[in-house]
Design a protein around this motif. Structure first.
Motif, PDB file in Angstrom:
ATOM      1  N   TYR A  36       0.856  -1.187   0.000  1.00 15.32           N
ATOM      2  CA  TYR A  36       0.000   0.000   0.000  1.00 15.32           C
ATOM      3  C   TYR A  36       0.888   1.231   0.000  1.00 15.32           C
ATOM      4  CZ  TYR A  36      -4.311  -2.526   1.046  1.00 15.32           C
ATOM      5  OH  TYR A  36      -5.417  -3.345   0.977  1.00 15.32           O
ATOM      6  N   GLY A  43      -5.225   9.268   1.563  1.00 12.82           N
ATOM      7  CA  GLY A  43      -5.507   8.002   2.223  1.00 12.82           C
ATOM      8  C   GLY A  43      -4.675   6.865   1.657  1.00 12.82           C
ATOM      9  N   LEU A  44      -4.803   5.698   2.288  1.00 10.59           N
ATOM     10  CA  LEU A  44      -4.104   4.505   1.839  1.00 10.59           C
ATOM     11  C   LEU A  44      -4.642   4.031   0.500  1.00 10.59           C
ATOM     12  CD1 LEU A  44      -3.832   2.182   4.953  1.00 10.59           C
ATOM     13  CD2 LEU A  44      -1.949   2.912   3.497  1.00 10.59           C
TER      14      LEU A  44
ATOM     15  N   GLN B 104      -9.730  -4.535   0.047  1.00 15.70           N
ATOM     16  CA  GLN B 104     -10.282  -3.544   0.962  1.00 15.70           C
ATOM     17  C   GLN B 104      -9.995  -2.147   0.426  1.00 15.70           C
ATOM     18  OE1 GLN B 104      -9.345  -4.146   5.132  1.00 15.70           O
ATOM     19  NE2 GLN B 104      -9.374  -6.367   4.868  1.00 15.70           N
ATOM     20  N   PHE B 106      -9.964   1.829   1.373  1.00 19.34           N
ATOM     21  CA  PHE B 106      -9.842   2.625   2.583  1.00 19.34           C
ATOM     22  C   PHE B 106     -10.434   4.014   2.413  1.00 19.34           C
ATOM     23  CE2 PHE B 106      -7.280   0.296   5.637  1.00 19.34           C
ATOM     24  CZ  PHE B 106      -6.860  -0.769   4.871  1.00 19.34           C
ATOM     25  N   GLY B 107     -11.011   4.515   3.491  1.00 19.01           N
ATOM     26  CA  GLY B 107     -11.445   5.898   3.556  1.00 19.01           C
ATOM     27  C   GLY B 107     -10.294   6.812   3.913  1.00 19.01           C
ATOM     28  N   PRO B 108     -10.535   8.128   3.944  1.00 15.63           N
ATOM     29  CA  PRO B 108      -9.472   9.109   4.209  1.00 15.63           C
ATOM     30  C   PRO B 108      -9.061   9.170   5.666  1.00 15.63           C
ATOM     31  CG  PRO B 108     -11.561  10.224   3.953  1.00 15.63           C
ATOM     32  CD  PRO B 108     -11.824   8.787   3.630  1.00 15.63           C
TER      33      PRO B 108
END
Lengths: 113, 115
Positions: A36, A43-44, B104, B106-108
């Motif tokens: 990642y 974000g990620l 998955q 991800f959100g911020p």
């Protein structure tokens, strides 16, 4: 327990240099492996993944090969750019179980122009 | 925008106060995860839901933490009697969890600062 170990940063390179970020894992099952990336203020994002031994994940010039014999998933890029400056996380997940992701501590990468 | 959203993005609170965060997953994603990321560390798993059922909680999730997903859509994470050690980025992620697709998203994140 399951865990991920990656090289500590920060890593500072000049533009167009070759990049390697080492990552090894310990898992009780047969994990999927991920890299990642977290750009400054964002974000990620999933960069690449591999789900079985000898699979090579690739994206945006980055590559990583799932090596079961050495339990490794090293990230490489042949020629880095300033825009690659970010924090990179190696991670694993035991798909078909709970899928929770176990992350390494992250490696901060600085690319100098 | 059909990604994962979190609200608020930033929260500053005084020690001892209660806080609640909200996560809206990608619609039709049946799994929802909460992670916590402290400075200089990777995200750590807290808990996850399959639809409205909470299936696993990390030992990191003390009794002061509670999470819900009442209708299998959005989720809330509440921290009671906040402590300075709770200061972190709280991340939410969702997934479809179907064969061949467990990614998955991800959100911020919600950044919590406890003073």
């Amino acid at each position: 327990g399951d865990s991920v170990t990656q090289m500590e940063g920060p890593v500072t390179l000049s533009e167009e240099a070759f990049l390697t970020i080492n990552c090894t894992y310990t898992a009780t099952g047969y994990p999927s492996l991920f890299w990642y990336v977290q750009y400054p203020g964002e974000g990620l994002q999933l960069l690449l993944k591999a789900t079985k031994a000898d699979d090579k994940g690739s994206n945006k010039g980055f590559e990583a090969t799932y090596r079961k014999e050495t339990t490794s998933f090293h990230l490489e890029k042949g020629s880095v750019q300033v825009s690659d400056s970010a924090v990179y996380f190696c991670a694993l997940s035991l798909t078909n179980r709970d899928d929770k992701i176990i992350f390494g501590k992250g490696t901060r990468l600085h690319i100098l122009p | 925008d059909t990604g994962v959203s979190q609200d608020p993005r930033h929260k500053i609170t005084k020690r001892g106060q209660n806080v609640t965060f909200r996560c809206d997953p990608i619609s039709e994603h049946n799994r929802l995860y909460w992670y916590r990321q402290t400075l200089g560390q990777g995200p750590e798993f807290l808990t996850y839901f399959q639809n409205e059922a909470q299936l696993e909680k990390s030992r990191l999730l003390s009794d002061r933490f509670s999470a819900e997903r009442p209708k299998g859509s959005f989720s809330t994470l509440e921290i009671q009697r906040t402590e300075q050690g709770d200061s972190a980025m709280y991340l939410c992620a969702s997934s479809l969890a179907s064969p061949g697709d467990y990614e998955q998203y991800f959100g911020p994140g919600t950044r919590l600062t406890v003073t």
